[in-house]
Every structure is written in structure tokens, then in C-alpha cells.
Design a protein around this motif. Sequence first.
Motif, PDB file in Angstrom:
ATOM      1  N   TYR A 148       0.849  -1.199   0.000  1.00  0.00           N
ATOM      2  CA  TYR A 148       0.000   0.000   0.000  1.00  0.00           C
ATOM      3  C   TYR A 148       0.879   1.240   0.000  1.00  0.00           C
ATOM      4  O   TYR A 148       2.014   1.219   0.488  1.00  0.00           O
ATOM      5  CB  TYR A 148      -0.922   0.023   1.222  1.00  0.00           C
ATOM      6  CG  TYR A 148      -1.828  -1.178   1.333  1.00  0.00           C
ATOM      7  CD1 TYR A 148      -3.076  -1.193   0.725  1.00  0.00           C
ATOM      8  CD2 TYR A 148      -1.434  -2.304   2.062  1.00  0.00           C
ATOM      9  CE1 TYR A 148      -3.906  -2.296   0.815  1.00  0.00           C
ATOM     10  CE2 TYR A 148      -2.254  -3.411   2.160  1.00  0.00           C
ATOM     11  CZ  TYR A 148      -3.488  -3.401   1.534  1.00  0.00           C
ATOM     12  OH  TYR A 148      -4.310  -4.499   1.619  1.00  0.00           O
ATOM     13  N   LEU A 149       0.318   2.322  -0.527  1.00  0.00           N
ATOM     14  CA  LEU A 149       0.913   3.642  -0.385  1.00  0.00           C
ATOM     15  C   LEU A 149       0.058   4.447   0.590  1.00  0.00           C
ATOM     16  O   LEU A 149      -1.153   4.192   0.725  1.00  0.00           O
ATOM     17  CB  LEU A 149       0.969   4.365  -1.736  1.00  0.00           C
ATOM     18  CG  LEU A 149       1.875   3.772  -2.810  1.00  0.00           C
ATOM     19  CD1 LEU A 149       1.802   4.631  -4.074  1.00  0.00           C
ATOM     20  CD2 LEU A 149       3.311   3.643  -2.326  1.00  0.00           C
ATOM     21  N   LEU A 196      -3.642   3.371  -0.154  1.00  0.00           N
ATOM     22  CA  LEU A 196      -3.874   3.180  -1.579  1.00  0.00           C
ATOM     23  C   LEU A 196      -3.441   1.762  -1.926  1.00  0.00           C
ATOM     24  O   LEU A 196      -2.242   1.431  -1.876  1.00  0.00           O
ATOM     25  CB  LEU A 196      -3.070   4.191  -2.400  1.00  0.00           C
ATOM     26  CG  LEU A 196      -3.281   5.687  -2.071  1.00  0.00           C
ATOM     27  CD1 LEU A 196      -2.362   6.548  -2.932  1.00  0.00           C
ATOM     28  CD2 LEU A 196      -4.732   6.073  -2.278  1.00  0.00           C
ATOM     29  N   LEU A 225      -2.238  -1.169  -3.930  1.00  0.00           N
ATOM     30  CA  LEU A 225      -1.519  -1.270  -5.203  1.00  0.00           C
ATOM     31  C   LEU A 225      -2.059  -2.386  -6.088  1.00  0.00           C
ATOM     32  O   LEU A 225      -2.076  -2.257  -7.313  1.00  0.00           O
ATOM     33  CB  LEU A 225      -0.028  -1.476  -4.953  1.00  0.00           C
ATOM     34  CG  LEU A 225       0.696  -0.330  -4.227  1.00  0.00           C
ATOM     35  CD1 LEU A 225       2.186  -0.628  -4.120  1.00  0.00           C
ATOM     36  CD2 LEU A 225       0.473   0.994  -4.936  1.00  0.00           C
ATOM     37  N   ARG A 238      -6.113  -1.539  -6.699  1.00  0.00           N
ATOM     38  CA  ARG A 238      -6.377  -0.188  -7.216  1.00  0.00           C
ATOM     39  C   ARG A 238      -7.591   0.429  -6.513  1.00  0.00           C
ATOM     40  O   ARG A 238      -8.388   1.138  -7.123  1.00  0.00           O
ATOM     41  CB  ARG A 238      -6.636  -0.212  -8.721  1.00  0.00           C
ATOM     42  CG  ARG A 238      -5.391  -0.302  -9.591  1.00  0.00           C
ATOM     43  CD  ARG A 238      -5.760   0.049 -11.016  1.00  0.00           C
ATOM     44  NE  ARG A 238      -4.631   0.137 -11.906  1.00  0.00           N
ATOM     45  CZ  ARG A 238      -4.384  -0.731 -12.877  1.00  0.00           C
ATOM     46  NH1 ARG A 238      -5.188  -1.764 -13.041  1.00  0.00           N
ATOM     47  NH2 ARG A 238      -3.360  -0.560 -13.673  1.00  0.00           N
ATOM     48  N   VAL A 253      -8.985   2.522  -2.811  1.00  0.00           N
ATOM     49  CA  VAL A 253      -8.584   3.385  -1.705  1.00  0.00           C
ATOM     50  C   VAL A 253      -9.322   2.937  -0.452  1.00  0.00           C
ATOM     51  O   VAL A 253     -10.544   2.754  -0.474  1.00  0.00           O
ATOM     52  CB  VAL A 253      -8.899   4.863  -2.004  1.00  0.00           C
ATOM     53  CG1 VAL A 253      -8.558   5.735  -0.800  1.00  0.00           C
ATOM     54  CG2 VAL A 253      -8.145   5.337  -3.237  1.00  0.00           C
ATOM     55  N   PRO A 309     -10.211   5.259  -6.601  1.00  0.00           N
ATOM     56  CA  PRO A 309      -9.274   6.384  -6.483  1.00  0.00           C
ATOM     57  C   PRO A 309      -9.628   7.504  -7.459  1.00  0.00           C
ATOM     58  O   PRO A 309     -10.214   7.265  -8.521  1.00  0.00           O
ATOM     59  CB  PRO A 309      -7.931   5.754  -6.854  1.00  0.00           C
ATOM     60  CG  PRO A 309      -8.285   4.614  -7.766  1.00  0.00           C
ATOM     61  CD  PRO A 309      -9.603   4.091  -7.277  1.00  0.00           C
ATOM     62  N   GLU A 336      -4.760  10.002  -7.300  1.00  0.00           N
ATOM     63  CA  GLU A 336      -4.454   8.809  -6.515  1.00  0.00           C
ATOM     64  C   GLU A 336      -4.149   7.625  -7.422  1.00  0.00           C
ATOM     65  O   GLU A 336      -3.253   6.824  -7.136  1.00  0.00           O
ATOM     66  CB  GLU A 336      -5.632   8.492  -5.597  1.00  0.00           C
ATOM     67  CG  GLU A 336      -5.855   9.553  -4.524  1.00  0.00           C
ATOM     68  CD  GLU A 336      -7.219   9.438  -3.851  1.00  0.00           C
ATOM     69  OE1 GLU A 336      -7.409  10.096  -2.807  1.00  0.00           O
ATOM     70  OE2 GLU A 336      -8.091   8.695  -4.370  1.00  0.00           O
ATOM     71  N   LEU A 337      -4.886   7.513  -8.536  1.00  0.00           N
ATOM     72  CA  LEU A 337      -4.657   6.416  -9.466  1.00  0.00           C
ATOM     73  C   LEU A 337      -3.263   6.513 -10.088  1.00  0.00           C
ATOM     74  O   LEU A 337      -2.583   5.492 -10.289  1.00  0.00           O
ATOM     75  CB  LEU A 337      -5.729   6.426 -10.555  1.00  0.00           C
ATOM     76  CG  LEU A 337      -5.701   5.251 -11.536  1.00  0.00           C
ATOM     77  CD1 LEU A 337      -5.871   3.929 -10.790  1.00  0.00           C
ATOM     78  CD2 LEU A 337      -6.794   5.415 -12.596  1.00  0.00           C
ATOM     79  N   ILE A 370      -0.828   5.175  -7.607  1.00  0.00           N
ATOM     80  CA  ILE A 370      -0.919   3.715  -7.537  1.00  0.00           C
ATOM     81  C   ILE A 370      -0.187   3.077  -8.704  1.00  0.00           C
ATOM     82  O   ILE A 370       0.638   2.170  -8.538  1.00  0.00           O
ATOM     83  CB  ILE A 370      -2.400   3.280  -7.504  1.00  0.00           C
ATOM     84  CG1 ILE A 370      -3.051   3.694  -6.180  1.00  0.00           C
ATOM     85  CG2 ILE A 370      -2.519   1.765  -7.712  1.00  0.00           C
ATOM     86  CD1 ILE A 370      -4.548   3.475  -6.130  1.00  0.00           C
ATOM     87  N   ASP A 371      -0.469   3.556  -9.903  1.00  0.00           N
ATOM     88  CA  ASP A 371       0.109   2.932 -11.086  1.00  0.00           C
ATOM     89  C   ASP A 371       1.622   3.113 -11.151  1.00  0.00           C
ATOM     90  O   ASP A 371       2.335   2.275 -11.718  1.00  0.00           O
ATOM     91  CB  ASP A 371      -0.538   3.502 -12.348  1.00  0.00           C
ATOM     92  CG  ASP A 371      -1.971   3.006 -12.531  1.00  0.00           C
ATOM     93  OD1 ASP A 371      -2.309   1.984 -11.896  1.00  0.00           O
ATOM     94  OD2 ASP A 371      -2.740   3.637 -13.279  1.00  0.00           O
ATOM     95  N   ARG A 389       2.798   0.271  -8.848  1.00  0.00           N
ATOM     96  CA  ARG A 389       2.166  -1.049  -8.971  1.00  0.00           C
ATOM     97  C   ARG A 389       3.030  -2.035  -9.753  1.00  0.00           C
ATOM     98  O   ARG A 389       3.105  -3.224  -9.408  1.00  0.00           O
ATOM     99  CB  ARG A 389       0.801  -0.888  -9.639  1.00  0.00           C
ATOM    100  CG  ARG A 389      -0.070  -2.135  -9.619  1.00  0.00           C
ATOM    101  CD  ARG A 389      -1.480  -1.794 -10.092  1.00  0.00           C
ATOM    102  NE  ARG A 389      -2.389  -2.901  -9.885  1.00  0.00           N
ATOM    103  CZ  ARG A 389      -2.703  -3.807 -10.829  1.00  0.00           C
ATOM    104  NH1 ARG A 389      -2.151  -3.698 -12.043  1.00  0.00           N
ATOM    105  NH2 ARG A 389      -3.541  -4.784 -10.559  1.00  0.00           N
TER     106      ARG A 389
END
Length: 734
Positions: free
Chosen positions: A180-181, A199, A201, A204, A206, A219, A223-224, A227-228, A231
Motif C-alpha cells: 500500500y501507499l 492506496l 496497489l 487499485r 482506496v 481512487p 491517486e490512481l 498507484i500505477d 504497482r
Amino acid sequence: MGPTSHQAGAAGRALTADRPDSVRNVVLVGHSGAGKTTLVEALALTAGAVNRAGRVEDGSTVSDYDEIEQRRQRSVQLSLVPVEWAGIKINLLDTPGYADFVGELRAGLRAADAALFVVSAADGIDGATRMVWDECEAVGMPRAIVVTHLEAARSDYSQMASVCGEIFGADDPDAVIPLYLPLLGAPGADGHAPVRGLLGLLSRRVHDYASGRRVERDPDPGELALIDSARSRLIEGIIAESEDETLMDRYLGGEDIDVKTLIDDLERAVARGTFHPVLMAAPAAEGAREGLGTVELLELITGGFPTPAERPPLTVTAPDGSPRPDLGCDPAGPLLAEVVKTSSDPYVGRVSLVRVFSGTLRPEETVHVSGHGLEDRGHEDHDVDERIGALTSPFGKQQRTLAACVAGDLACVAKLTRAETGDTLSAKDAPLLLEPWAMPEPLLPLAIEAHSKADEDKLSQGLARLVAEDPTMRLEQNPHTHQLVLWCLGEAHQDLALERLRTRFGVQVDPVPHKVSLRETFGAKAAGRGRHVKQSGGHGQFAICEIEVEPLPPGSGVEFVDKVVGGSVPRQFIPSVEKGVRAQAARGVAAGYPLVDVRVILLDGKAHSVDSSDAAFQTAGALALREAAAQTPVHLLEPVAEVDVVVPDEYVGPVMSDLAGRRGRVVGTEQAEPGRTRVRAEVPEIEIGRYAVDLRSVSHGTGRFGRAYARHEPMPPHLADKVREQSEKGSPLT
């Protein structure tokens, strides 16, 4: 990890397991102050095991409930906190982080099948935690990392996750990666942005905790993007540890790997101990039930950590050492269990925390208790049959009754009066023995005396119970100094021993200076005449003997040689002279320490037909030895120890410098293991009384050492003079 339904364990009842795959045994590891106990309480709250104040029904906490722990505000013992999540019983084993209580950590590692390494985002990772990680890696124990103290102003989760990768993933950087972030809130006045969610990973998704409860949502574009950006590395790390060799080719070929496939591979890699995810966690906000990351952590434990059945079997023998087949984790198999912790309850008596590896343990049954291979811990071998009492599941101060304890689970057993920590429990008609786990050797001495006559009467029993509870403590009745010595791991360990003796066993003791076994010897040949002549009415006392004393090589002891010619000392009194000489040698002739490495030659003497006696010639022999000592220098001999120190390479210089300052002679260095060096030295025992404490300081908690007696050597004259002065004042050298 994918979301699961929130299934809370019902508070107030004992959590039971009927099969091994419904149990997870997890030990929490980390330095003191990292937040292990706080995390346990947060997980118990999320699982519904405690109320929102983090308390059980009687108002106590689930961990650190012992009065000593509450006074010290520090964990000093292993605590078991069972919770339930998604139909799985999770045995959380909270361990102390302070180095003095590493024995409790070792017990937790033995009882667990996986480890959560708790690291503080504010304080970083200490050397001792790295050493435990290496130990777990050596045996393949599955591990995950939890970052805590996210609320601290100087904390930085991303930086801490990177540090975890560098330290714990040094051999395989793709094996230590965050799942997670952090979802950051607006920065406060101090510039620190609080973490208010996670977040995911893989999913995808939240997981937003800003409202005080966990809310899952999609997200937003920003935020997306975060994640990407992270990821791909996680997916590649999971695939690299996957058992599916085609998965990487498919992924690199542009195929979109199904999330469920990734999660399944992640969980298998975690259970095998080849992938170590990094997570974050924080206590629940005021009035909330779910702490940040606690749901995700419980999901990882239940889905990714191995069941007890996946643990490699331990080595098993018969009590006589003959081999026995390995036993699987089968509730229907032969009984095999181990006492991982022993404690004393003022109302119940001795309580044993037991891990069952095979079979099923039931209350009121008779079991065989084997204790072998623990001599170095101060425990005698024993084989006894005992009838156990009730089985219970601990929860804070409470003990909740269990009907049985199946293979893979843990329980507390009452009325095992002979069982000690490390003992094996098995069927009385098929006794077995488990190989004991490694324990550090206690090397810090604490000499004690009973405070009063009443304490003296209770001291023996109190010490026996104390040592039975703690295998890292060793009791010694030193035959040379006649002191009662408790060997401990450090000063905090010593303080805890004294407090437990006083509060738990009702024994008050006083610490006294620890003595080393000094010796005396003659520096040159000398002669002495012992004359014991008294006449006071009736039979008098008459004995005269002349002796010569010469030094011998080290290790020779005291030799007595009869060279009397012509019967000047009657044959029946020669043993009397020897007895008097040896008695005086044992008392010492200069500073009160035993005389060694001399040859005493009886040359001549005189006797009286009426007034000579055994007692008179004993006295004359002692007087002759004392007079001879007055005619020549008497050297003091001090014990020298062979010291074996193992430290990381960067501390070799400071360690060697420290040993030189203790009058030590370094005799060699060699590579002990990758990144660590063994330093071998000979050091006077007087100089290493506190070395267990000092080495910890010099090596920042990363060094270990062993010691063994080598020989006695002459003490430097200026120190010998100091010893004589102290002896005259009645103050022993420590």
C-alpha cells in the motif's frame, strides 16, 4: 489484498480451534518502543476482542497487564493475545523489544509460525532487529513488516519502506515491497501530512480511514497515478516469487494478469517465506473501532501467513536420545507439545503456556514431562508423569476455559508442578523429546544474600521457581567464593529478577559485590617453623615442625612431602601436620585467598610423649606455613577467561580497543559469518564482570560473546597491593 467481511471474535468467550488450518500463530518482533503492544491492542480492537477503550471485561488490557510491566511501562514478558478474524483464530504473541528479555522473544519465535517485524517510521531499524531478521531468514520463517508511528512529526512512510527494502531485502530487493501507499491528508502547522488512508496497489482501491471507520472507494485521477507508478514493481516482485514460471513472460508480453491470481501468488509466496510485504498500521482514532491498516493486516495474516500444518516438523527423539519419526501437525496423531513459557499465579500456582505440535491436549489427562539437554540453562534432566489441570486461553488477566487444544494451537495448562520452560509434553506410554531452542548465555553476575532469616528460609524455593520460569537466568552456588550468584542478561534483567523475588515470591534479597576466585602462591622458596607449646595445668600442648615451601608450575595445587628422618615427628602426627598445612592453605596466607601451586616439605620437628596431640600438630603445621609466607613474596593469581566476541565488521576496531583497555590480549580474529568477525582474546575475569552491558554499548546491541575459564595468572603488583588493602578492610575485589 482483497477485501473481506469484518468478522469479529466474540468478546468474553474462549476462542477455540478444531483443526490446524483454522489457526495462525504470529509473533511480533521489533525494538523497544516500536509499538508492538499498541499494535496488538489495535488488532484486538478491530477484531472485536476488546471494547473501544482497548479493555476486556475486567478493565485490564490484553497485553502488558502484569503489574511490573505497568510500573515500568515496558514489556518484559511474552504475552499471548488470541483474536478471531474471518473464522480464523490468530494467536498474537507480543514480545519484549529490550535486549535483556531476548529469552521471551526466543520463546515467541519457537511458538509462532510467522513473524511481524514492527518498525517505527520515526526511529528506524536497530541492529538487534536486523539480527533477528537474519535468524528468521536462516530457518525460512515467513515474515512481513509493519511500519508504525506514522503520526510522528519526523515520520516518513515512503522513506521507511525504502529503508526496509535496503536492509531486509539486501539479498533480494524484489522480495521486500510495500502493498500500500499512504493516503496523505493536508499538512498541519508543523508541516507534517497525516496518513488518513491506504492506496491498494493490487486492487487499485482506496481504503479511507479519515471518517474514523474504513471506507473503500475508487481512487481519483491523482491517486490512481500514484498507484500505477508503484504497482508495476510490486507485480514484478510477486511474479518473480511465483511458482508459475510462465507468468513473467505473460506479464512482459503485455497480458493483464488477473488480480485474484496475483493475490493468490502473493499469499503463497508470503507463506513460503520468499516474499515479505511492507504494510503500515496505526491505532484507532477516538471512538473508532478500526485502526489504520489493521483490517489489511488481519487479512494478510489470515490469507498469507502459513497454517501450523505448513511448518516444517521439529526434530524428535525418545528421552534416551534414540531417533523417532517426524510428526506432522495432526490432531489425531501422537501427543507432542512444548512448554514455551512458565509463570506463577498467586491463586492458581504454576501456569505453563504450551504449543501443541501433534495430537490433542485435553484437561485432566496424564502426560509425560521430559526435560533434557537444558543443563547449560541450570535445569536438571527429568522424566516424570504429571496429571494436568484445566486448559485455558489467556486474555489479559483472564483465563478462559478450553475443552481441548488441537495440534497447531496454544493453551495455558495448570498444575504442571514439575514442568519448566523448554520441557516436552507427550503421551505417558510413548514419551518423546524435542530438541531445545537456542538461548543466549547469561553472562552478567548478580551475587545475592537473603535480607533476613525469614527470607533465607524462603530463598531456595523462590530462586528455584524464578529459574524454572526463565531459562535465560542461571543460578550458581560458587564453590570457590561461596557466593549465591544469579547470572542474567543485563541490568534490567537483574532488576526484574529482584522485583519478582520480592513481589511474586515474597523473598527480599540484598545484592552484594560479586567476587572472583583469586588465588595465592609463593614467589620463591622459603622455610618456616611452627611452634605450638602451651602448658596451663593438666595435659599441655606441644608440637614443633619445620617445613620448606617451594613454588610449583600452574595447576599443581598443593603437594605435601614427608622427609622426616629419625622419627623426630612421630608417624601418627605427620598426617596432622599435613591437615594443618592444607587447612591454612585453604584460608590463605596473605590476603585471605586459597594458596595453590606449592610443594610443602616436612623436614623436622619435635614431639612430647604426653603433651603432643593431633590438634597440636595441626596448629603447628598452620603456623609453619604462615611463617614461611612471611619470609618470601606471595603473589596473587587472578582467573583469566578465554573470551569469544562476534560483532559486525564495523565494530571490530572499537571492540579490540575496549578489550585492550581491560588488560586483554587479542589472540586472533577470523570471519565468523558474512559481515561479522570473531575476535578471540584472553582477559582477566576481574575486568569483564560487566562486559555483557559494555559490549552492548560498544556494538550498539549487535555483539555477542562467550567466555570460558582458561587459567590463573599473576596479578600486576599495583593491583595486587590494592587487593590486599581491600582485604584488610573486609571489602572483596569484584
